[in-house]
Enzyme design. Structure first.
Site, PDB file in Angstrom:
ATOM      1  N   ASN A 103       0.860  -1.189   0.000  1.00 38.23           N
ATOM      2  CA  ASN A 103       0.000   0.000   0.000  1.00 38.23           C
ATOM      3  C   ASN A 103       0.888   1.228   0.000  1.00 38.23           C
ATOM      4  O   ASN A 103       2.052   1.175   0.398  1.00 38.23           O
ATOM      5  CB  ASN A 103      -0.878  -0.002   1.262  1.00 38.23           C
ATOM      6  CG  ASN A 103      -1.820   1.212   1.317  1.00 38.23           C
ATOM      7  OD1 ASN A 103      -2.475   1.544   0.341  1.00 38.23           O
ATOM      8  ND2 ASN A 103      -1.836   1.877   2.464  1.00 38.23           N
ATOM      9  N   HIS A 105       0.949   5.163   1.449  1.00 39.33           N
ATOM     10  CA  HIS A 105       0.273   6.024   2.418  1.00 39.33           C
ATOM     11  C   HIS A 105       0.953   7.390   2.389  1.00 39.33           C
ATOM     12  O   HIS A 105       2.188   7.461   2.436  1.00 39.33           O
ATOM     13  CB  HIS A 105       0.355   5.404   3.820  1.00 39.33           C
ATOM     14  CG  HIS A 105      -0.335   6.219   4.873  1.00 39.33           C
ATOM     15  ND1 HIS A 105      -1.697   6.290   4.968  1.00 39.33           N
ATOM     16  CD2 HIS A 105       0.160   7.014   5.851  1.00 39.33           C
ATOM     17  CE1 HIS A 105      -2.022   7.092   5.975  1.00 39.33           C
ATOM     18  NE2 HIS A 105      -0.902   7.545   6.524  1.00 39.33           N
ATOM     19  N   SER A 132       4.948   6.892   2.009  1.00 35.10           N
ATOM     20  CA  SER A 132       5.555   5.607   2.392  1.00 35.10           C
ATOM     21  C   SER A 132       4.885   4.456   1.645  1.00 35.10           C
ATOM     22  O   SER A 132       3.649   4.402   1.603  1.00 35.10           O
ATOM     23  CB  SER A 132       5.373   5.352   3.901  1.00 35.10           C
ATOM     24  OG  SER A 132       5.874   6.421   4.677  1.00 35.10           O
ATOM     25  N   ASP A 141      -2.199   0.891   8.129  1.00 36.53           N
ATOM     26  CA  ASP A 141      -1.083   1.788   7.763  1.00 36.53           C
ATOM     27  C   ASP A 141       0.133   1.523   8.639  1.00 36.53           C
ATOM     28  O   ASP A 141       0.893   2.438   8.958  1.00 36.53           O
ATOM     29  CB  ASP A 141      -1.493   3.265   7.913  1.00 36.53           C
ATOM     30  CG  ASP A 141      -2.682   3.607   7.024  1.00 36.53           C
ATOM     31  OD1 ASP A 141      -3.477   4.465   7.433  1.00 36.53           O
ATOM     32  OD2 ASP A 141      -2.806   2.987   5.955  1.00 36.53           O
TER      33      ASP A 141
HETATM   34  C1  GRF Z   1      -3.010   8.992  -3.025  1.00 40.56           C
HETATM   35  O1  GRF Z   1      -2.589  10.318  -2.868  1.00 40.56           O
HETATM   36  C2  GRF Z   1      -2.462   8.089  -1.943  1.00 40.56           C
HETATM   37  O2  GRF Z   1      -1.686   8.784  -1.020  1.00 40.56           O
HETATM   38  C3  GRF Z   1      -3.642   7.515  -1.236  1.00 40.56           C
HETATM   39  O3  GRF Z   1      -4.776   7.728  -2.087  1.00 40.56           O
HETATM   40  C4  GRF Z   1      -4.515   8.905  -2.877  1.00 40.56           C
HETATM   41  C5  GRF Z   1      -5.232   8.819  -4.191  1.00 40.56           C
HETATM   42  O4  GRF Z   1      -4.567   7.861  -4.974  1.00 40.56           O
HETATM   43  N1  GRF Z   1      -3.417   6.119  -1.017  1.00 40.56           N
HETATM   44  P1  GRF Z   1      -4.842   7.642  -6.556  1.00 40.56           P
HETATM   45  O5  GRF Z   1      -4.692   8.988  -7.241  1.00 40.56           O
HETATM   46  O6  GRF Z   1      -6.245   7.116  -6.679  1.00 40.56           O
HETATM   47  O7  GRF Z   1      -3.771   6.675  -6.977  1.00 40.56           O
END
Ligand code: GRF
Length: 200
Positions: A103, A105, A132, A141
């Site tokens: 994942n 985060h 991360s 997380d």
């Molecule tokens: C990302 O900024 C990430 O930090 C979190 O979800 C946000 C949106 O991700 N996990 P994405 O644009 O859908 O990949």
């Protein structure tokens, strides 16, 4: 290596992994979204990657996770990538994929687990923030960190500006982690992520 990517929204991380990993170390065999309107579904279709929706609305966590696991298992993936996937997974689901589920985060874990990480960093007056990539464990997380990127926090930063600065780094480090795992140079060993430093 076969990869399944789970999304809930825009899919910018999915796009970076498609652009930098798909067809090389990683073969993205499926994209699964829990939201029917996730733009990431279009990104998958544009890349000719099978995409499907499994709605979570109105289902218990156990029922949703069971349906999700059934869909994933059809592909027998080597790696499950959570990319903007905004669901908390049950311990049973996590156990099934422990060591092969990662994942991203938007914080320098272990700081700021959970939501609204950018505003929290600003409110705390932190000089640095970041993103991360980590293995997913039952602790939300909280799994072994694989790679992090740091960005400066400026005094007049709005959360949106800081989020954009962090996301630029996300799109750099997530594909790296996927490449390292798919080329066999990254494993989870107990509480640690182990990276063969020839990968650097
Ligand atoms: C990302 O900024 C990430 O930090 C979190 O979800 C946000 C949106 O991700 N996990 P994405 O644009 O859908 O990949």
């Amino acid at each position: 290596k076969k990869v399944v990517v789970l999304i809930s929204g825009n899919g910018s991380n999915l796009q970076a992994i498609i652009d930098q990993c798909h067809g090389q170390d990683a073969d993205i065999v499926a994209v699964i979204s829990n939201k029917a309107d996730a733009y990431g579904l279009e990104r998958a279709q544009n890349a000719d990657i099978p995409a499907q929706v499994i709605l979570s609305k109105g289902k218990t966590r156990e029922v949703f996770d069971g349906q999700l696991m059934e869909a994933i298992e059809r592909h027998q993936p080597d790696l499950v990538v959570l990319a903007g996937f905004m669901r908390i997974l049950t311990p049973e689901f996590v156990r099934q994929y422990q060591g092969k589920m990662i994942n991203i985060h938007p914080s320098l874990l272990p700081k700021y687990q959970g939501l609204n990480t950018h505003q929290r960093a600003i409110d705390a007056g932190d000089a640095e923030h970041g993103a991360s990539v980590h293995f997913v464990t039952e602790e939300l997380d909280g799994g072994p960190v694989i790679v992090q990127a740091r960005v400066p926090v400026f005094d007049d930063d709005a959360a949106s500006e800081l989020a954009a600065r962090v996301q630029t780094q996300e799109l750099r480090i997530y594909p790296l982690a996927v490449k390292w795992f798919c080329s066999g140079r990254l494993i989870m060993n107990g509480a640690h992520a182990e990276l063969d430093n020839a990968a650097l």
